[in-house]
Every structure is written in C-alpha cells, then in structure tokens.
Design a protein around this motif. Structure first.
Motif, short mmCIF file in Angstrom:
data_model
loop_
_atom_site.label_atom_id
_atom_site.label_comp_id
_atom_site.label_asym_id
_atom_site.label_seq_id
_atom_site.Cartn_x
_atom_site.Cartn_y
_atom_site.Cartn_z
N ARG A 118 22.39 78.73 98.50
CA ARG A 118 21.07 78.52 97.88
C ARG A 118 20.35 77.34 98.54
O ARG A 118 19.15 77.41 98.79
CB ARG A 118 21.21 78.29 96.38
N VAL A 119 21.09 76.28 98.80
CA VAL A 119 20.50 75.13 99.47
C VAL A 119 19.97 75.53 100.84
O VAL A 119 18.85 75.15 101.23
CB VAL A 119 21.54 74.00 99.60
N ARG A 120 20.75 76.30 101.58
CA ARG A 120 20.33 76.72 102.92
C ARG A 120 19.16 77.70 102.84
O ARG A 120 18.23 77.63 103.65
CB ARG A 120 21.50 77.36 103.66
N TYR A 135 16.70 72.24 96.71
CA TYR A 135 17.32 72.57 95.43
C TYR A 135 17.87 71.29 94.81
O TYR A 135 18.77 70.65 95.37
CB TYR A 135 18.44 73.58 95.61
N GLY A 136 17.34 70.90 93.66
CA GLY A 136 17.84 69.72 92.97
C GLY A 136 17.75 68.47 93.81
O GLY A 136 16.82 68.28 94.60
N LYS A 137 18.73 67.61 93.68
CA LYS A 137 18.79 66.39 94.46
C LYS A 137 19.35 66.69 95.85
O LYS A 137 20.07 67.68 96.03
CB LYS A 137 19.68 65.36 93.75
N PRO A 138 19.02 65.87 96.84
CA PRO A 138 19.54 66.11 98.20
C PRO A 138 21.07 66.24 98.21
O PRO A 138 21.77 65.40 97.66
CB PRO A 138 19.09 64.87 98.97
N GLN A 169 22.81 68.40 96.62
CA GLN A 169 23.35 68.99 95.40
C GLN A 169 23.53 70.50 95.56
O GLN A 169 22.60 71.20 95.88
CB GLN A 169 22.40 68.72 94.22
N PRO A 170 24.74 71.03 95.34
CA PRO A 170 24.97 72.47 95.48
C PRO A 170 24.54 73.22 94.22
O PRO A 170 24.38 72.62 93.15
CB PRO A 170 26.48 72.56 95.68
N CYS A 171 24.38 74.54 94.35
CA CYS A 171 23.93 75.33 93.19
C CYS A 171 25.06 75.64 92.24
O CYS A 171 24.84 75.94 91.07
CB CYS A 171 23.29 76.64 93.67
N ARG A 172 26.31 75.61 92.72
CA ARG A 172 27.50 75.90 91.94
C ARG A 172 27.49 77.34 91.39
O ARG A 172 28.12 77.62 90.37
CB ARG A 172 27.68 74.90 90.78
N ASN A 173 26.79 78.24 92.07
CA ASN A 173 26.73 79.62 91.59
C ASN A 173 26.93 80.64 92.70
O ASN A 173 27.30 81.78 92.43
CB ASN A 173 25.39 79.88 90.89
N CYS A 174 26.69 80.26 93.96
CA CYS A 174 26.88 81.22 95.06
C CYS A 174 28.37 81.34 95.37
O CYS A 174 29.19 80.56 94.87
CB CYS A 174 26.11 80.79 96.30
#
Length: 329
Positions: free
Chosen positions: A108-110, A119-122, A124-129
């Motif tokens: 998601r970040v990519r 996405y969110g803070k620099p 920070q992963p989405c924790r969902n993909c």
C-alpha cells in the motif's frame, strides 16, 4: 461470462472479463478480484482492484503472474505502432508494476507512493497487505544472479528461462546437447538450487532490469547494462524468497450469515428490492444491515445514527424496520 449465478439466499456470482471486454461492474459488494494475467500498469491494476469493497466491507485482491507475462507485455510494447516516447512511457509503467509485484515492503505504501501520496506517517506500513501480514523472506541472491547472468551470456543470449534452467541444473536434454551447452563451464553450476527457485531468480532478474527478453530471438533473454556490475562482483542482489502460506487468513469484518436477525433483514430487503425493481444494495448495503442487527435500535433517532441510513431512507424504511425489530425481539 457469468457462472454459478446466485440470489439473495446466498448463491455467489462469478464475473469473468478480458482486457478487451472490460469490467463495467456497478455492484458495490464485490468481495474478491483475481488477476490471472499481469496488468499493463499500476493505473490499470489500481482501477481494476478498485471494483472490490465499495460497500465499505473488507475485500481481497489476488494476482498471479510469471515471466511469460512479462515477456508478452514487453513484446506488445516493442511491436506497438506508437511513438518512441509512447513505448518509453509504457516500459516505465510496466517496470513500476513489476516493482510493486516484487517488493518485499508494504504494497500500500508503494502503491500510494507511485501516485505521489503518503500512507500515514513516513515509513508506516498498512498492516493489511500480504507483505505486512506475512513478511516475505529475502535472501542474498548475488551468487545465483551471477550464475544466471553468466549462463545467459555463455549460451549466446538467445534462450529462454526454461533452457537456461536446464543448463544450470545440469540436465543433458536433447536441446542442451544439440547446442553443446553441456560442455559449458556453467553447466550444472546451479544444482544447489531447485527449479522453482531458479524460475523466481530469472523472473526477478527481468523485473529488476538485469535481463530483458529479446523478441527478435523469440523471447530469449539478453543482458542489460545493469548486469555488468553484478557480473563483476561490484553489486549485491537481494531477492524475495517465495514460501508457501502456512494458514489461510480469515476475512476481517465478514458479516455473520448465521445471524437470524441479519437473515430476516436480508429477506425484508429482498422484498423491498423486488417491489421497486432495483438491486438489493440500492435499498441497503450488507454493512448497514449488519450494523442494524448488531445495534437493534428501538426508535428512529437510534436508527438514524447507523451508517448508511440518511434522512430519506429513514423516512422511507424506518417504520418498517422498527416493526421488524420489535417482532424479532
């Protein structure tokens, strides 16, 4: 195009679409989108996966692809009648998509980063993909990459991955012997890795830009300028390692279909939809019915606080819903 066509009682609907046919779908409750071929760009992938989960409930996107998809798309671009600038842009878009496919980080970040969003803070992963839920293993593939690139070079830069893997694994097939490739220094040097791993190595070498299919040679792989530092031992290559998933991820937020009140609400919604000749989701989404079943409001004020129930729907359906809830109590 349609298989296993269902109804409100729980049957499923499967929609199959080609690139040419398109996916003009107006349903908000698509739960799963599967790509059996590689899209041409991140823009295309984003639009097509965006068909899922428009009702706010969780949905999954799944894609399968291989080196053959990359070869085919690159051939289509090279043989297109567009200008040089058009082909250059198409190659850049395909490379960006391959980067998304092969990344070991948060997808998601990519994905959002490609569109200039964050996405969110620099960091920070989405924790969902899939990469966040089950982080992929990575390995130092420098030695394997050098062997593969050397094999491409020593066999004349005219053969595809299947033949190259036979050479690396030391398989003296008729074709290998026909070209005397069993006499090369690279014959059998890759026996320490299995065939599946080598397929991944060649796929990622193309995705990372170290090798490119030559369509004048029927898709045979050629070295790119980026391969030189790897072959000279000046650059390290890290690749993701494919591992089988240990367990199936349970869908979060799934509506519990065994809830009797939820089933009664769905049946009531079906009656309303038939009377109005509209799809059921036009009356209410599943997410709204699930929230009603969970909250069991007793008056219009409480009912109005549920997402998906605006002033018009409250006026039109509120009394009937409250009556149904009183009967079910």
């Amino acid at each position: 195009r349609f298989q296993n066509e269902g109804d409100e009682k729980g049957g499923g609907i499967v929609i199959v679409a080609t690139i040419a046919f398109g996916m003009g779908i107006d349903k908000p409750d698509v739960r799963f989108v599967a790509h059996l071929d590689l899209p041409k760009s991140i823009e295309g992938y984003y639009q097509e996966t965006g068909r899922a989960g428009r009702d706010g409930l969780p949905a999954d996107a799944w894609m399968a692809y291989g080196l053959g998809d990359v070869v085919q798309l690159r051939r289509m671009i090279e043989q297109s009648e567009g200008s040089e600038d058009f082909r250059r842009l198409a190659f850049a878009k395909l490379d960006a998509l391959l980067g998304l496919c092969e990344t070991a980080g948060c997808r998601r970040v990519r994905l959002l980063g490609y569109f200039g969003e964050q996405y969110g803070k620099p960091g920070q992963p989405c924790r969902n993909c899939d990469n966040c839920l089950e982080p992929p293993q990575t390995w130092d593939a420098t030695d394997a990459a050098r062997k593969a690139l050397s094999c491409i070079y020593r066999t004349g830069q005219r053969f595809g991955a299947v033949h190259l893997i036979d050479v690396l694994l030391g398989r003296a097939t008729d074709r290998v012997q026909q070209w005397d490739h069993d006499k090369l220094a690279v014959f059998g040097v890759g026996a320490d890795l299995d065939e599946a791993t080598w397929r991944g190595v060649f796929r990622q070498l193309v995705a990372l830009g170290y090798a490119s299919p030559d369509h004048d040679a029927f898709g045979g792989l050629r070295l790119t300028a980026a391969a030189r530092p790897v072959l000279k031992g000046e650059e390290r290559v890290e690749m993701r390692r494919q591992v089988a998933s240990a367990k199936k991820k349970k869908s979060k937020g799934k509506v519990e279909s065994t809830n009797p009140l939820f089933e009664r609400l769905k049946a009531w919604r079906s009656e309303q939809a038939r009377a109005q000749s509209v799809p059921p989701y036009v009356v209410f989404h599943d997410a709204t019915l699930s929230a009603i079943a969970a909250a069991q409001p007793r008056d219009l004020d409480a009912l109005s606080g549920i997402a998906g129930i605006g002033a018009k729907k409250l006026e039109r359906y509120g009394p009937a819903l409250l009556a149904l809830l009183r009967e079910a109590a």
